[in-house]
Scaffold this motif. Structure first.
Motif, PDB file in Angstrom:
ATOM      1  N   HIS A   1      55.306 -67.270 119.643  1.00  0.00           N
ATOM      2  CA  HIS A   1      54.669 -68.468 120.178  1.00  0.00           C
ATOM      3  C   HIS A   1      53.250 -68.159 120.652  1.00  0.00           C
ATOM      4  O   HIS A   1      52.933 -67.036 121.037  1.00  0.00           O
ATOM      5  N   ASP A   2      52.443 -69.201 120.611  1.00  0.00           N
ATOM      6  CA  ASP A   2      51.084 -69.117 121.117  1.00  0.00           C
ATOM      7  C   ASP A   2      51.128 -69.190 122.636  1.00  0.00           C
ATOM      8  O   ASP A   2      51.783 -70.079 123.217  1.00  0.00           O
TER       9      ASP A   2
ATOM     10  N   ASN B   1      53.327 -69.594 116.783  1.00  0.00           N
ATOM     11  CA  ASN B   1      52.084 -69.023 116.281  1.00  0.00           C
ATOM     12  C   ASN B   1      52.078 -69.045 114.752  1.00  0.00           C
ATOM     13  O   ASN B   1      53.042 -69.503 114.127  1.00  0.00           O
ATOM     14  N   ARG B   2      51.018 -68.534 114.166  1.00  0.00           N
ATOM     15  CA  ARG B   2      50.859 -68.652 112.717  1.00  0.00           C
ATOM     16  C   ARG B   2      51.984 -67.939 111.959  1.00  0.00           C
ATOM     17  O   ARG B   2      52.516 -68.478 110.991  1.00  0.00           O
TER      18      ARG B   2
ATOM     19  N   ARG C   1      50.228 -73.458 116.265  1.00  0.00           N
ATOM     20  CA  ARG C   1      48.789 -73.275 116.409  1.00  0.00           C
ATOM     21  C   ARG C   1      48.377 -72.112 115.516  1.00  0.00           C
ATOM     22  O   ARG C   1      48.848 -70.992 115.680  1.00  0.00           O
TER      23      ARG C   1
END
Length: 674
Positions: A244-245, A252-253, A319
Motif C-alpha cells: 500500500h501507498d 501501490n503500483r 496510486r
C-alpha cells in the motif's frame, strides 16, 4: 521410576530413529520447526523439569529425613545400652532379662514407637522377641539383619500402603560389651507419624512450587504471546506497507499490478473486459505552490478517497506515483460503464476541497486502455493507459482519451525527438534566425525577433512546432533558451543602434532558474545595451505563480530591458495583467491580423487594442502581416509597428545589410522554406 521412563524413551527412539535416518527432510523440517518455536519449546522443557523436580524431590527428601531420624534413634539407643553394661550383660546372659530392653526403649523415648524388638545371639539365632504389631516381614529378615553382628548400627527403611503402620524402620544394634560381640538387637521403629508430617509439609511445598511454576509459565506464556502478537503485527504492517501507498492507503503500483494480472487471467474464462485508467491531477504543481506540500498531500488523500468512492464493488484502485492514480474497472460489458465511472468521479470533484483554509477545485485527466484489445497483462495495459493520459494532458487536460495505436507511434516519435534534442545541444545543430520588425510611420526597420531553427544532419530542417513542445515538457527548453539568448545578444551587439533584438522566454525558464540573473549576466558578457533587448512572454506564464513572475519581471525591467506581452488576446486575463504590470509592448496575435480584413469583429478587436496601447503609452506590434491591405488598415488604425512575411522572412543574420538608410532594411533576407 526414572529408569522405566528412560527405557520407554529408548524404545521409542529405537522405533522412530530409522525413520529419521531414512527421511532427512522430516528431520530438517522438525529441526526448523523447533528452531522457529524455540521459545515455547524452552518454556515447556523448563516447566517439565521444574515439575519433575517438584514431584520427585519431596519423596526423596522425606526418605532421607526418615533415614536420618532412624539413624539418630539407633545411635541414641546404642549409647544408652553402652551406659548400662550390667543390664545389657544380664539381657544377653538370661533370655528372661531381654525384657530389660523395653525399659531402655522407654527411657530413650521410643517405647510407644517400638513395634517389635528381637534379640539374636552371635550365631544369629533368635533368643527373644517382644512387642506388638504383626509386621509382614520377609522370612528370616531378622536373621539377615543380625548375622553377622555388625560393628555399627544398621538402618533399613520400609514402606507399605496395604496396612498400618505405613512406614517403619528396622534398627540393627550390635551388642558388644567390652568389645566382645555377643549378639544383635533388632528394633522395629514406627515412623508413620513422621512420614505423615513430612508428607503434609512437602505436599504444601510441592503445591507452592507447582503454583509458582504455573504462574511462571503463565507469565512466560503471556510474554511469549505478547511478543508473538507484536511480531505478527509487525509482519502484518510490513506486508501492508509493501502493498500500500503510505500517503493515500491505496494499493501501490506493484500490488495494483498483481491484482490486475489476476483479474486479466479471468478474462477468457468470464468472457468480460477490463478498462484500465490512469488518472492525473491537472496542474498539481500549482496546487502544491498554492497550499504547500502538506496541503498537496491532503489533496492526494482526498482525491484517492473520492476515486475509491466512485468505484463499484470489485474494481481496483491504486496510486501509481506522484499525482497519478490507476483504476481498473473489472467485468465491464461496454464503454458506457467507463463513462459512468468518470461521470461519478467528475460529480464528486465538483465539491471543492478545503485545504489550509482555501477552497480548491481539482480536475483530472484520464487515459484508458481496454483489455484484452489493448493488452493482456498489467504492464502493457498500464503503459498504454499512460500513453493515452499523455495525449489527454497535451490536449489541454480535464478530459479522457482512449488508447489508440497511433498514440504509441506518436510517443515513439516524441521520444526520438527528445533523444535527438539532447544530442543536438552538444552537436551544435541549432541556428538563430531573425524576423524583422518595422516602424509603419517611417517604413524603417526598428528591430528583429530571434527565432530558433534546427538543422538535423539526417532529417534536415525540423520546424519549431515539432520540437519546441517536447523541449518544454522535458526541461530542455531551459538550456536551449539560454543558448538563444546568448547568441541573439552576441549578434545584436554588432547591429547599428537603435536596432533591438527580441527574444522569447519560456515559463520553464522562470520556474527552474533565476531569469533576471541570467539576463544580467548575458548583457554584461556580451556588452549589449539593456534598452536594445526585448523579452517576450506569453499570458500562460502569468496565469500561475503570478506574484513570483511579476516580481521577476520587475527585476528585469529595472535592468533596463523591455518586456513585451506576446500573443495578446488569446488568453482570458490579458487586460488584468496589463493593469498589474507596465509592459513596454503588446504584440497582437496573428490570427486577429489575418482575419481582420474580412471579419468586422476581428477588425474591431485590432482597432481597440491599438487604441488601448495609445492610452497606456505602450507600443503595439501587429504580427502576421502578409498583405498590403493588412498593412494599410493597420496604418489607418495608427499601429506603430508590424511584423510579418510582407516585411521579411526569418533568416540568418547579415551585418552588412543592417543600415538605417533606405526605406526597408530587413535583417533576414529570402523566404524561409521550413
Amino acid at each position: 521410576m526414572l529408569s522405566k521412563e528412560l527405557t520407554a524413551f529408548l524404545t521409542v527412539a529405537d522405533h522412530i530413529g530409522p525413520r529419521f535416518a531414512a527421511s532427512p527432510g522430516l528431520f530438517m523440517s522438525s529441526f526448523a520447526s523447533l528452531k522457529k518455536h524455540w521459545y515455547w519449546a524452552g518454556v515447556l522443557a523448563l516447566g517439565a523439569a521444574v515439575a519433575a523436580v517438584a514431584l520427585a524431590a519431596p519423596a526423596k527428601i522425606s526418605r532421607i529425613e526418615l533415614e536420618r531420624e532412624a539413624s539418630l534413634a539407633a545411635a541414641r539407643l546404642n549409647a544408652l545400652m553402652l551406659q548400662e553394661p550390667e543390664t545389657l550383660s544380664q539381657a544377653i546372659g538370661a533370655p528372661s532379662g531381654a525384657q530389660a530392653f523395653a525399659g531402655i526403649l522407654a527411657k530413650a523415648g521410643y517405647g510407644d514407637r517400638a513395634l517389635r524388638y528381637a534379640l539374636y545371639d552371635h550365631n544369629g539365632r533368635l533368643v527373644y522377641t517382644g512387642g506388638v504389631g504383626a509386621l509382614p516381614l520377609e522370612k528370616d529378615l531378622g536373621a539377615a539383619l543380625a548375622t553377622p553382628a555388625p560393628e555399627d548400627a544398621k538402618v533399613t527403611l520400609y514402606e507399605r500402603s496395604d496396612a498400618a503402620p505405613t512406614n517403619f524402620a528396622a534398627l540393627a544394634l550390635p551388642l558388644a560389651p567390652g568389645g566382645d560381640p555377643r549378639g544383635t538387637l533388632v528394633v522395629y521403629l514406627d515412623q508413620t507419624d513422621q512420614a505423615k508430617v513430612l508428607a503434609g509439609y512437602f505436599g504444601w511445598v510441592t503445591t507452592g512450587l507447582l503454583l509458582l511454576l504455573g504462574a511462571g509459565i503463565a507469565v512466560l506464556a503471556v510474554l511469549g504471546w505478547m511478543r508473538g502478537r507484536e511480531s505478527r503485527q509487525t509482519k502484518a504492517q510490513l506486508r501492508y506497507l509493501e502493498q500500500h501507498d503510505a500517503l493515500t492507503r491505496l494499493a501501490n503500483r506493484q500490488a495494483f499490478s498483481d491484482s490486475l494480472n489476476k483479474a486479466v487471467a479471468r478474462l477468457h474464462r468470464d468472457c468480460a473486459s477490463i478498462a484500465v485508467l490512469c488518472l492525473d491531477i491537472d496542474n498539481f504543481n500549482k496546487i502544491n505552490h498554492a497550499v504547500d506540500h502538506s496541503g498537496g498531500d491532503q489533496v492526494l488523500r482526498d482525491l484517492g478517497a473520492r476515486i475509491q468512492a466512485a468505484l463499484r464493488e470489485g474494481d481496483l484502485v491504486g496510486r501509481s506515483g506522484g499525482d497519478e492514480f490507476a483504476v481498473a474497472l473489472v467485468d465491464i460489458a461496454n464503454l458506457s460503464e467507463v463513462m459512468s465511472f468518470m461521470n461519478r468521479l467528475v460529480e464528486m470533484l465538483r465539491r471543492p476541497l478545503v485545504v489550509a483554509g482555501k477552497e480548491l477545485i481539482v480536475t483530472v485527466s484520464a487515459g484508458a486502455a481496454l483489455a484484452p484489445a489493448d493488452g493482456e497483462d498489467a504492464a502493457t495495459l498500464l503503459r498504454h493507459a499512460a500513453i493515452a493520459l499523455t495525449r489527454a494532458k497535451r490536449d489541454g487536460g480535464q478530459r479522457m482519451c482512449f488508447y489508440e495505436e497511433s498514440m504509441n507511434k506518436a510517443l515513439q516519435r516524441r521520444r526520438m525527438v527528445e533523444h535527438e534534442l539532447r544530442l543536438a545541444l552538444g552537436r551544435g545543430e541549432f541556428e538563430v534566425v531573425y524576423q524583422p520588425q518595422f516602424d509603419l510611420a517611417t517604413e524603417r526597420q526598428c528591430g528583429s525577433e530571434a527565432l530558433i531553427r534546427w538543422h538535423h544532419p539526417v532529417h534536415g530542417k525540423i520546424a519549431p512546432a515539432h520540437f519546441i513542445a517536447v523541449a518544454e515538457d522535458t526541461g530542455l527548453i531551459v538550456p536551449l533558451g539560454e543558448w538563444v539568448l546568448r547568441r541573439a545578444c552576441n549578434d545584436a551587439v554588432k547591429w547599428p543602434e537603435p536596432l533591438f533584438v527580441s527574444v522569447n522566454l519560456s515559463p520553464a525558464q522562470f520556474r527552474e532558474g533565476d531569469v533576471a540573473a541570467l539576463v544580467a549576466g548575458v548583457l554584461e558578457e556580451t556588452g549589449l545595451a539593456p534598452q536594445r533587448l526585448e523579452l517576450e512572454i506569453t499570458e500562460n506564464l502569468l496565469i500561475n505563480d503570478t506574484e513570483e513572475v511579476l516580481a521577476t519581471l520587475d527585476r528585469l525591467r529595472h535592468l533596463g530591458v523591455n518586456i513585451a506581452m506576446d500573443d495578446f488576446g488569446t488568453g482570458y486575463s490579458s487586460l488584468s495583467f496589463l493593469a498589474r504590470f507596465p509592459f513596454s509592448k503588446i504584440k497582437i496575435d496573428r490570427q486577429f491580423v489575418r482575419n481582420m480584413t474580412r471579419d468586422p469583429a476581428m477588425r474591431a478587436i485590432v482597432k481597440t487594442v491599438i487604441a488601448l496601447g495609445k492610452s497606456l503609452d505602450v507600443v503595439i506590434t501587429a504580427e502576421g502581416v502578409e498583405t498590403e491591405e493588412q498593412a494599410d488598415m493597420l496604418r489607418e488604425f495608427g499601429c506603430p509597428q508590424v511584423q510579418g512575411f510582407l516585411y521579411g522572412y526569418p533568416g540568418p543574420v547579415d551585418t552588412s545589410l543592417m543600415e538605417l538608410s533606405g526605406n526597408v532594411t530587413p535583417i533576414g533576407v529570402g523566404r524561409h522554406t521550413a
